[in-house]
Design a protein around this motif. Structure first.
Motif, mmCIF file in Angstrom:
data_model
loop_
_atom_site.group_PDB
_atom_site.id
_atom_site.type_symbol
_atom_site.label_atom_id
_atom_site.label_comp_id
_atom_site.label_asym_id
_atom_site.label_seq_id
_atom_site.Cartn_x
_atom_site.Cartn_y
_atom_site.Cartn_z
ATOM 1 N N UNK A 196 0.851 -1.185 0.000
ATOM 2 C CA UNK A 196 0.000 0.000 0.000
ATOM 3 C C UNK A 196 0.887 1.235 0.000
ATOM 4 N N UNK A 197 0.582 2.168 -0.880
ATOM 5 C CA UNK A 197 1.362 3.403 -0.928
ATOM 6 C C UNK A 197 0.480 4.587 -1.240
ATOM 7 N N UNK A 198 0.903 5.782 -0.891
ATOM 8 C CA UNK A 198 0.098 6.980 -1.166
ATOM 9 C C UNK A 198 0.113 7.341 -2.644
ATOM 10 N N UNK A 199 -0.997 7.863 -3.137
ATOM 11 C CA UNK A 199 -1.115 8.365 -4.498
ATOM 12 C C UNK A 199 -1.623 9.793 -4.407
ATOM 13 N N UNK A 200 -0.883 10.709 -4.961
ATOM 14 C CA UNK A 200 -1.243 12.104 -4.865
ATOM 15 C C UNK A 200 -2.329 12.452 -5.890
ATOM 16 N N UNK A 201 -3.411 13.035 -5.420
ATOM 17 C CA UNK A 201 -4.459 13.519 -6.307
ATOM 18 C C UNK A 201 -4.198 14.963 -6.698
ATOM 19 N N UNK A 202 -4.831 15.399 -7.747
ATOM 20 C CA UNK A 202 -4.629 16.768 -8.223
ATOM 21 C C UNK A 202 -5.970 17.417 -8.514
#
Length: 234
Positions: free
Chosen positions: A191-197
Motif C-alpha cells: 500500500x502506498x500513497x497516491x497524490x491527487x490533483x
C-alpha cells in the motif's frame, strides 16, 4: 467518528467538489453491476444532502466523453451497447457530439455517455449530512488525535499521545488512508500513497464559459462551484 480536526472530512475528502456517476461495460460483469447499484444509491443520498442539509452540489446529470474514437463511430457503437444491455435511459444515454453539446452548453467534438442521475457534490458537506442523518446513533468527536490502538478484553481502545483512552468499541473502521498502516503497526502490505490533483481558479476572471453540468473524459470540468472554476486530472 473520531477525527483529529474540528470538522469531518478535512483532509483527503476536503476537495471543493467530487464527481459521481455510473459506468457502462459491454460485458456488464459484476463490477459494472455493482457500480450501477452504487451510482443509483449515490444519487439518492446526494439529493437528500442537497435538499435536506444545504450541501453544495447537483444530481441532475453528468457527461463522460468518449475520447477513443471519432464522433460518428463512437455514437453508433455506444448505441449498440445500450441496445444489447437494455439499460434504461434514466440511467444512461448515448449522445453524439451535437446532442452532448446541447445538453452541456458547450461545443463538444466527441460523443458522450450521459448519466441523468450523475453529478457533483461537496465531499465534506456530504460527510456532514451523513453524520446528521445518522444521529444519535453516530456521534462526531473532533480534535481527538488517535495515536495508537490497543485490543483489551474483547474491545479496541483508541489511545491519544498520553495513552489516555479516547473511546473503545468491539469494531473499529480505519478511514485514514496511509495513516492506517501506522495504527496497524506498519504491516508489510503493498500500500502506498497516491497524490491527487485538483485545480481551482476564479471563474469570473478566467473568461471561460463553464458547462451546465459536469464534464469528464481525459480530465474533468465542473459547473461553477460558487465563484470558483474547478477542474483537474484525478
Amino acid at each position: 467518528v473520531v477525527d483529529r480536526h474540528a470538522q469531518p472530512a478535512g483532509e483527503a475528502s476536503g476537495n471543493a467538489a467530487g464527481l459521481f456517476h455510473g459506468i457502462v461495460n459491454a460485458q456488464d460483469g459484476l463490477h459494472a453491476r455493482f457500480n450501477r447499484a452504487a451510482a443509483i444509491e449515490a444519487q439518492r443520498v446526494v439529493t437528500t444532502a442537497i435538499t435536506g442539509h444545504r450541501v453544495a452540489g447537483a444530481a441532475d446529470g453528468l457527461l463522460r466523453l468518449d475520447m477513443a474514437s471519432d464522433d460518428a463511430q463512437a455514437a453508433a457503437s455506444m448505441q449498440a451497447v445500450l441496445a444489447a444491455l437494455g439499460l434504461p435511459p434514466d440511467y444512461v444515454q448515448a449522445l453524439d457530439a451535437s446532442r452532448a453539446s446541447a445538453v452541456c452548453g458547450l461545443a463538444l467534438r466527441h460523443a458522450a455517455w450521459f448519466y441523468p442521475g450523475g453529478g457533483w457534490v461537496d465531499p465534506a458537506g456530504l460527510c456532514r449530512a451523513d453524520l446528521e442523518r445518522a444521529a444519535p446513533l453516530a456521534q462526531f468527536v473532533g480534535m481527538a488525535d488517535v495515536q495508537a490502538l490497543r485490543h483489551a478484553d474483547g474491545t479496541w481502545q483508541l489511545l491519544d499521545a498520553s495513552g489516555r483512552v479516547i473511546d473503545s468499541a468491539e469494531t473499529v473502521v480505519l478511514a485514514n488512508a496511509g495513516e492506517s498502516l501506522r495504527l496497524l503497526g506498519q504491516p508489510a502490505w503493498p500500500v502506498g500513497p497516491v497524490r491527487g490533483q485538483i485545480s481551482i481558479a476564479d471563474a469570473a476572471r478566467s473568461g471561460i464559459t463553464l458547462p451546465r453540468l459536469p464534464l469528464s473524459g481525459a480530465g474533468y470540468l465542473l459547473p461553477g462551484v460558487g465563484r470558483r472554476m474547478v477542474f483537474g486530472s484525478t
